[in-house]
Write a protein that holds these residues in place. Structure first.
Motif, PDB file in Angstrom:
ATOM      1  N   SER A  58     -27.360  48.470 -58.387  1.00  0.00           N
ATOM      2  CA  SER A  58     -27.817  47.939 -59.073  1.00  0.00           C
ATOM      3  C   SER A  58     -27.545  46.166 -58.672  1.00  0.00           C
ATOM      4  O   SER A  58     -26.354  45.655 -58.062  1.00  0.00           O
ATOM      5  N   LEU A  59     -28.283  45.038 -58.121  1.00  0.00           N
ATOM      6  CA  LEU A  59     -28.396  43.920 -57.530  1.00  0.00           C
ATOM      7  C   LEU A  59     -29.338  43.227 -58.485  1.00  0.00           C
ATOM      8  O   LEU A  59     -30.626  43.138 -58.696  1.00  0.00           O
ATOM      9  N   ASP A  60     -28.892  42.297 -59.379  1.00  0.00           N
ATOM     10  CA  ASP A  60     -29.520  40.618 -60.504  1.00  0.00           C
ATOM     11  C   ASP A  60     -29.394  39.645 -60.103  1.00  0.00           C
ATOM     12  O   ASP A  60     -28.445  39.347 -59.942  1.00  0.00           O
ATOM     13  N   THR A  61     -30.637  39.189 -58.948  1.00  0.00           N
ATOM     14  CA  THR A  61     -30.566  38.117 -58.568  1.00  0.00           C
ATOM     15  C   THR A  61     -30.922  37.298 -59.925  1.00  0.00           C
ATOM     16  O   THR A  61     -31.216  36.246 -59.568  1.00  0.00           O
ATOM     17  N   GLY A  62     -31.790  37.463 -60.592  1.00  0.00           N
ATOM     18  CA  GLY A  62     -31.573  36.467 -61.938  1.00  0.00           C
ATOM     19  C   GLY A  62     -31.224  35.054 -62.105  1.00  0.00           C
ATOM     20  O   GLY A  62     -31.531  34.455 -63.120  1.00  0.00           O
ATOM     21  N   PRO A  63     -29.677  35.765 -62.558  1.00  0.00           N
ATOM     22  CA  PRO A  63     -28.723  34.290 -62.475  1.00  0.00           C
ATOM     23  C   PRO A  63     -29.398  33.538 -61.824  1.00  0.00           C
ATOM     24  O   PRO A  63     -28.177  31.675 -62.261  1.00  0.00           O
ATOM     25  N   ALA A  64     -29.290  33.843 -59.797  1.00  0.00           N
ATOM     26  CA  ALA A  64     -29.212  32.654 -59.444  1.00  0.00           C
ATOM     27  C   ALA A  64     -30.601  32.293 -59.137  1.00  0.00           C
ATOM     28  O   ALA A  64     -30.659  31.081 -59.187  1.00  0.00           O
ATOM     29  N   LEU A  65     -31.438  32.911 -59.632  1.00  0.00           N
ATOM     30  CA  LEU A  65     -32.752  32.388 -59.683  1.00  0.00           C
ATOM     31  C   LEU A  65     -33.373  31.112 -60.951  1.00  0.00           C
ATOM     32  O   LEU A  65     -34.150  30.331 -60.580  1.00  0.00           O
ATOM     33  N   ALA A  66     -32.174  31.715 -61.502  1.00  0.00           N
ATOM     34  CA  ALA A  66     -32.710  30.918 -62.734  1.00  0.00           C
ATOM     35  C   ALA A  66     -31.705  28.839 -63.026  1.00  0.00           C
ATOM     36  O   ALA A  66     -31.711  28.384 -63.344  1.00  0.00           O
ATOM     37  N   MET A  67     -30.475  29.209 -61.469  1.00  0.00           N
ATOM     38  CA  MET A  67     -29.929  28.211 -61.356  1.00  0.00           C
ATOM     39  C   MET A  67     -31.263  26.696 -60.824  1.00  0.00           C
ATOM     40  O   MET A  67     -31.892  27.031 -59.945  1.00  0.00           O
ATOM     41  N   THR A  68     -30.692  25.205 -61.674  1.00  0.00           N
ATOM     42  CA  THR A  68     -31.647  24.484 -61.412  1.00  0.00           C
ATOM     43  C   THR A  68     -31.391  24.523 -59.644  1.00  0.00           C
ATOM     44  O   THR A  68     -29.889  24.345 -58.821  1.00  0.00           O
ATOM     45  N   GLY A  69     -32.337  23.960 -58.795  1.00  0.00           N
ATOM     46  CA  GLY A  69     -32.066  23.396 -56.890  1.00  0.00           C
ATOM     47  C   GLY A  69     -32.010  25.012 -56.434  1.00  0.00           C
ATOM     48  O   GLY A  69     -31.666  25.087 -55.476  1.00  0.00           O
ATOM     49  N   VAL A  70     -31.856  26.006 -56.659  1.00  0.00           N
ATOM     50  CA  VAL A  70     -32.166  27.610 -55.883  1.00  0.00           C
ATOM     51  C   VAL A  70     -33.892  27.433 -55.846  1.00  0.00           C
ATOM     52  O   VAL A  70     -34.426  27.249 -56.812  1.00  0.00           O
ATOM     53  N   ASP A 114     -28.649  21.415 -52.506  1.00  0.00           N
ATOM     54  CA  ASP A 114     -27.461  21.332 -51.674  1.00  0.00           C
ATOM     55  C   ASP A 114     -26.426  22.726 -51.236  1.00  0.00           C
ATOM     56  O   ASP A 114     -26.508  24.063 -51.738  1.00  0.00           O
ATOM     57  N   GLU A 115     -25.119  23.224 -50.447  1.00  0.00           N
ATOM     58  CA  GLU A 115     -24.447  23.703 -50.269  1.00  0.00           C
ATOM     59  C   GLU A 115     -23.807  24.218 -51.366  1.00  0.00           C
ATOM     60  O   GLU A 115     -23.719  25.144 -51.468  1.00  0.00           O
ATOM     61  N   GLU A 116     -23.651  23.223 -52.064  1.00  0.00           N
ATOM     62  CA  GLU A 116     -22.517  23.515 -53.346  1.00  0.00           C
ATOM     63  C   GLU A 116     -23.068  24.655 -54.264  1.00  0.00           C
ATOM     64  O   GLU A 116     -23.170  25.761 -54.766  1.00  0.00           O
ATOM     65  N   THR A 117     -24.716  24.348 -54.881  1.00  0.00           N
ATOM     66  CA  THR A 117     -26.009  24.747 -55.730  1.00  0.00           C
ATOM     67  C   THR A 117     -25.592  26.405 -55.062  1.00  0.00           C
ATOM     68  O   THR A 117     -25.842  26.884 -55.412  1.00  0.00           O
ATOM     69  N   ALA A 118     -26.616  25.910 -53.806  1.00  0.00           N
ATOM     70  CA  ALA A 118     -25.533  27.322 -52.575  1.00  0.00           C
ATOM     71  C   ALA A 118     -25.393  28.607 -52.844  1.00  0.00           C
ATOM     72  O   ALA A 118     -24.850  29.856 -52.846  1.00  0.00           O
ATOM     73  N   GLN A 119     -23.706  27.926 -52.594  1.00  0.00           N
ATOM     74  CA  GLN A 119     -22.543  28.827 -52.543  1.00  0.00           C
ATOM     75  C   GLN A 119     -22.653  29.846 -54.243  1.00  0.00           C
ATOM     76  O   GLN A 119     -21.972  30.917 -54.484  1.00  0.00           O
ATOM     77  N   ARG A 120     -22.481  28.617 -55.677  1.00  0.00           N
ATOM     78  CA  ARG A 120     -22.973  28.881 -56.246  1.00  0.00           C
ATOM     79  C   ARG A 120     -24.201  29.941 -56.909  1.00  0.00           C
ATOM     80  O   ARG A 120     -23.365  30.830 -58.027  1.00  0.00           O
ATOM     81  N   ALA A 121     -24.579  30.027 -56.503  1.00  0.00           N
ATOM     82  CA  ALA A 121     -26.172  30.046 -56.714  1.00  0.00           C
ATOM     83  C   ALA A 121     -25.457  31.904 -55.757  1.00  0.00           C
ATOM     84  O   ALA A 121     -25.609  33.336 -56.645  1.00  0.00           O
ATOM     85  N   ALA A 122     -25.101  32.092 -55.257  1.00  0.00           N
ATOM     86  CA  ALA A 122     -25.123  32.955 -54.407  1.00  0.00           C
ATOM     87  C   ALA A 122     -23.965  33.615 -55.395  1.00  0.00           C
ATOM     88  O   ALA A 122     -23.826  35.498 -55.203  1.00  0.00           O
TER      89      ALA A 122
END
Lengths: 739, 266
Positions: A58-70, A114-122
């Motif tokens: 399974s793959l839950d992308t929810g936490p990433a989508l919930a992040m500000t800036g994603v 930004d790069e940091e948010t993208a990496q944290r979201a991934a």
């Protein structure tokens, strides 16, 4: 070639013209792909598989989508078109299709402010995995029939036998191209549903073909532009982040930038195939090769990439530049869960050369003859058939000449210093001069130029004369090798006009130049530029009834009859050429046929100082003589010869991706070591010119040969110093110590 | 991220007392690798770079903030030789001995010298003041030390009677800018030989069996040197990893010890 060489043009062929990108690169003003930016851009990041082989439950992308800036999180379900890509076979999922087949396989991609948010979201995406047993043993893969390709070569009499027989098993490790510039790409929406894509590439048109298929776009909707490359060496021949960055930009309607850091780069591009090779050489009592039998096994990793072509190169160069009438080769490239392999400088010929040159030394020892004499005695020349495919070499092949030129270079003085920088172990102060043994080793290597096996290999170039000067339009990638300078030199020489600019067009504005690989661009794009320049010049001369073109116009019998402005009175004049090399053919069922378009031969001599007790090596000197056909730019050639040697030295003594159960254990420059300045040997070069029948002015592609025979030469030198068999490259300290 | 650029030690100690989980930043050659490579994101960072007191050096006390490029030119020959092998000139200009001690990597290039010198680590906290911890008690495991969460490493305290004859060597997989596969430091003094090694155990170690054997010899013969190599190879506790093998590390540890003892006699 019929074109006379103009002597009055400054910066023509045969001169060491300074390259236009040199100073900007040294001073930091060159725009690499990683420097591209715009103020409203997003950053992309990639979630990768932590397993070499696993089912994605399974793959839950929810936490990433919930992040500000994603702004977007995409998975395989979001691929608009064909969900697979690949240069030869479309077999690799753009994003994980439910099973990860190698460690680091992309699973999901994210765009954020930004790069940091993208990496944290991934990293926040929750992936649930069921680990599966990785198939990581190439021999087991071969037994299981897990193959990308198998190639059998049967030539001559299979009953033939020699009286002197040597056998050996050799291995080479996986090598990383380690370009200083990592993968980077930049996508900009064009406002009409399409994209301009700036990518690091060795072949934008083949990238483009794969990208539009995966995005389900028309060719003109996506325009691939070459972006500044910080080194390639094969690593930019296959798609990395290209489709991902385009998907993120299409999904968000925003410019998106992606850039891998060094560790991601190690998993983000294909590598040199690790190999295992079983060899049997048979000779008569006089040292003439009678028969070569070999089995070659390359590990292609999880996806096909260029594995099929790499295998062909390894197989067809099983014997090297030597005559032999009876050859049996069984070559396989297997599919495993190891890191995917593809192109790297030398492309299969590197592995084979380590095998056959190790064997030639063994044979010389068995026969009690000088190893160079044995090579000269068996050397293939123009007019001889290639031992494997039987293809008659219809061009000069100066194998003996390169050996002779190499041997004539004086050997360095014996070690006479306690300066640690000149000793094995270097600044580690491990080794006194009294513990050092010197060794000298030789190797000769053969490589094909351009694409083989019937591939429709062409390069397009458009040469345009404007009032301001000449423009050479091409899509051929300058990856640091100096192609832009060579194109300028060729156009200058043919046209007699000094002011030549090379213009890179995107994929909508010029046809393919083919790949900047296989040592091919000097001959292919150089050939296209030559032909287009000749066409343009001849047309102008015919139109004006002139006999010579110069900087300031058309001349007849030394008198100017038209200025450049007059030539361009109705606008720029141009000539477009699609240049092809002589036709090649796929091999028949016995691996026979005219498979290749051209050949280059080089020889290397290595001098090493070894501390046998600690197994430490200092490569003192690697000298070389190489056939270049015609030296269009001697300094650029010297640069290629020296740089290629450094990569060959790396594979000989330190460069190795350590892969354990499919996982790369050393994906950093702390642990994946490449030679430093202190590890770099002095190099003496000799350039041999045996003109090629179809290269511009007789030039040959020269970029790969320096890397091919330098590795076995260094290992041979270490063998000479230590007396150890050393059947594996790189040679590790424990191999020399023997524990 | 909260960032405190401490101007003096008291300010740094106060920050650390308030936020014991704050990361300390000196040269940044370890911390920034963690930030960039492992994407470690410290919540608080206390920078020690402006604290002049940490950069003071004497023959018996080396401030934690002293960089490798200074130690390279320093009076302790063995430490200077070790400093010369740390990273590149840029890394040596930034990295500090305190960072090396705090990171406590088995491959830390400065640690065998500290072990051979029988040096101690001076640490300080706001709550409990200064304590001086013998190196054996300070290094407790792979990248583990007995430093308390609110403490800062302030110096390496060097006994004033360490031998002047000091020899260092380090094996790596290339000839410069390389992480240690095995390192060794030998001191020869009036009380005999001291042999310390790095990268062959979870912490820097002393080859006590080899030292005892050697120091019992009246004269260092070829046979005794061979025996040093053998005993050192036996008493180290290396592992096999992606950098080398246990067998090679054992072998190389013995060879280096033998060579350095020999070198120290010249």
């Amino acid at each position: 070639m019929t074109t006379p060489t103009r002597t009055h043009v400054t910066g023509g062929i045969g001169t060491s013209v300074r390259r236009p990108d040199g100073v900007p690169k040294v001073t930091g003003n060159f725009a690499y792909a990683s420097d591209l930016h715009s103020k409203d851009m997003l950053w992309g990041a990639t979630l990768r598989s932590p397993h070499a082989h696993a089912r994605l439950i399974s793959l839950d992308t929810g936490p990433a989508l919930a992040m500000t800036g994603v702004r977007a999180v995409l998975t395989q379900d979001d691929v608009p078109g064909l969900p697979l890509f690949g240069q030869e076979e479309q077999d690799q999922p753009v994003l994980c299709d439910g099973v990860a087949r190698y460690w680091g396989e992309p699973v999901a991609i994210v765009a954020a402010d930004d790069e940091e948010t993208a990496q944290r979201a991934a990293a926040s995406i929750i992936a649930e995995w069921e680990p599966l047993a990785p198939l990581d043993d190439p021999e087991k893969a071969a037994d299981d029939g897990s193959l990308f390709r198998e190639l059998k070569i049967r030539r001559g009499d299979k009953e033939a036998a020699g009286t002197v027989v040597v056998e050996g098993v050799y291995e080479t490790a996986s090598q990383d191209q380690a370009p200083l510039g990592t993968e980077a790409g930049f996508a900009i929406p064009d406002g009409s549903g399409g994209l301009d894509l700036y990518v690091t590439s060795q072949w934008v048109h083949v990238d483009h073909r794969q990208i539009i298929a995966c995005l389900d776009m028309e060719p003109d909707q996506i325009r691939c532009h070459p972006a500044g490359i910080g080194g390639a060496f094969g690593a930019r021949e296959d798609i990395s982040l290209h489709i991902h960055v385009a998907m993120l930009s299409l999904a968000t309607g925003r410019p998106v930038k992606m850039e891998y850091d060094r560790s991601e780069s190690f998993v983000g591009h294909v590598k040199r195939h690790p190999s295992k090779m079983w060899y049997r050489h048979e000779a008569d009592a006089d040292g003439n090769l009678v028969k070569v039998t070999a089995r070659l096994l390359l590990d292609g990793g999880a996806y096909a990439h260029t594995s099929r072509a790499v295998l062909a190169n390894a197989a067809f160069f099983t014997v090297g530049p030597y005559r032999c009438d009876n050859v049996v080769v069984d070559a396989q490239v297997v599919k495993t869960n190891n890191p995917p392999c593809g192109a790297m400088r030398g492309f299969g010929a590197v592995q084979a050369c380590f095998g056959y040159e190790s064997q030639m030394d063994r044979l010389a020892e068995e026969l009690g003859v000088d190893p160079l004499d044995l090579r000269r005695q068996n050397a293939m020349r123009g007019g001889d058939p290639l031992a494997t495919s039987g293809q008659v070499i219809d061009a000069p092949l100066p194998t003996v000449e390169v050996i002779d030129a190499l041997e004539a270079i004086p050997l360095p003085e014996p070690l006479a210093s306690d300066d640690p920088r000149l000793l094995p172990g270097g600044t580690g102060l491990t080794t006194p001069a009294s513990k050092v043994v010197r060794g000298v080793g030789y190797a000769v290597g053969l490589k094909n130029v351009a694409f083989s096996e019937g591939f429709d290999d062409y390069a397009e170039a458009r040469v345009v004369l404007t009032r301001a000067g000449v423009e050479v339009h091409t899509a051929a990638m300058e990856v640091g090798q100096g192609l832009v300078t060579v194109c300028q030199q060729i156009a200058r020489t043919v046209l007699g006009i000094e002011n030549v600019a090379v213009v890179w067009d995107d994929t909508s504005h010029i046809g393919s130049a083919g790949s900047t690989s296989a040592s091919r661009q000097t001959q292919m794009t150089g050939g296209a530029v030559h032909a287009a320049s000749v066409g343009l010049r001849d047309r102008i001369l015919a139109d004006f009834g002139g006999d010579e073109l110069r900087n300031d116009g058309v001349y007849r019998a030394g008198e100017r009859i038209a200025t450049i402005d007059e030539i361009c009175a109705e606008g720029p004049v141009e000539h477009l050429v699609r240049f092809r090399h002589p036709e090649t053919h796929p091999p028949d069922e016995n691996g026979q046929g005219d498979v290749h378009a051209g050949f280059v031969v080089a020889a290397h001599r290595a001098v090493v100082d070894v501390d046998p007790e600690l197994g430490l090596v200092r490569v003192v000197r690697v000298d070389t003589a190489q056939d270049v056909g015609k030296a269009l730019n001697p300094q650029a050639i010297t640069g290629q010869l020296e740089g290629g040697i450094m990569q060959g030295v790396g594979l000989a003594v330190m460069e190795e991706l350590v892969v354990d159960h499919g996982v790369i254990r050393n994906p950093t420059f702390t642990d994946y070591l490449i030679p430093t300045f202190l590890d770099a040997p002095a190099v003496e070069t000799r350039i041999i010119e045996a003109p090629d029948p179809w290269g511009p002015f007789g030039a040959k592609g020269i970029g790969e040969s320096p890397t091919i025979s330098s590795t076995p030469a260094v290992v041979a030198a270490i063998r000479a110093a230590t007396g150890k068999a050393l059947t594996r490259a790189p040679v590790r300290p424990q191999d020399i110590v023997g524990i | 991220m909260e960032f405190v650029a401490a101007h003096d030690l008291d300010e740094a100690l106060a920050a650390k007392a308030e936020q014991p989980d704050a990361e300390l930043l000196a040269g940044g050659t370890d911390l920034m690798v963690e930030v960039n490579l492992v994407h470690h994101r410290p919540k608080q960072v206390v920078s020690l770079r402006r604290i002049g007191e940490l950069r003071e050096v004497s023959s018996t006390r080396i401030g934690a903030g002293v960089t490798w490029s200074r130690l390279e030119r320093g009076d302790h020959r063995g430490l200077a030789e070790a400093a010369r092998t740390v990273g590149s000139p840029q890394i040596r200009a930034a990295g500090t001995i305190g960072g090396n001690v705090g990171t406590a990597s088995p491959a830390g290039d400065g640690l065998p010298w500290i072990a051979a010198a029988d040096a101690a680590i001076e640490v300080r906290s706001k709550a409990r003041g200064t304590r001086v911890v013998p190196w054996r008690d300070f290094f407790v495991g792979v990248k583990r030390t007995s430093l308390e969460r609110d403490e800062i490493i302030t110096a390496v305290v060097v006994p004033d009677d360490i031998p002047e004859a000091q020899e260092f060597a380090k094996v790596g997989a290339r000839n410069a800018m390389v992480i240690s596969t095995v390192s060794c430091l030998v001191m020869r003094g009036d009380d005999g030989f001291r042999i310390a090694l790095g990268s062959v155990a979870p912490t820097p170690i002393r080859a006590t069996a080899a030292e005892g054997m050697l120091n019992a010899e009246a004269k260092i013969t070829e046979a005794a040197l061979d025996e040093v190599a053998r005993v050192v190879s036996e008493e180290v506790r290396p592992i096999t990893d992606h950098r080398s093998t246990e067998a090679y590390r054992r072998h190389a540890a013995g060879v280096l010890a033998r060579r350095l003892v020999e070198r120290s006699l010249r």
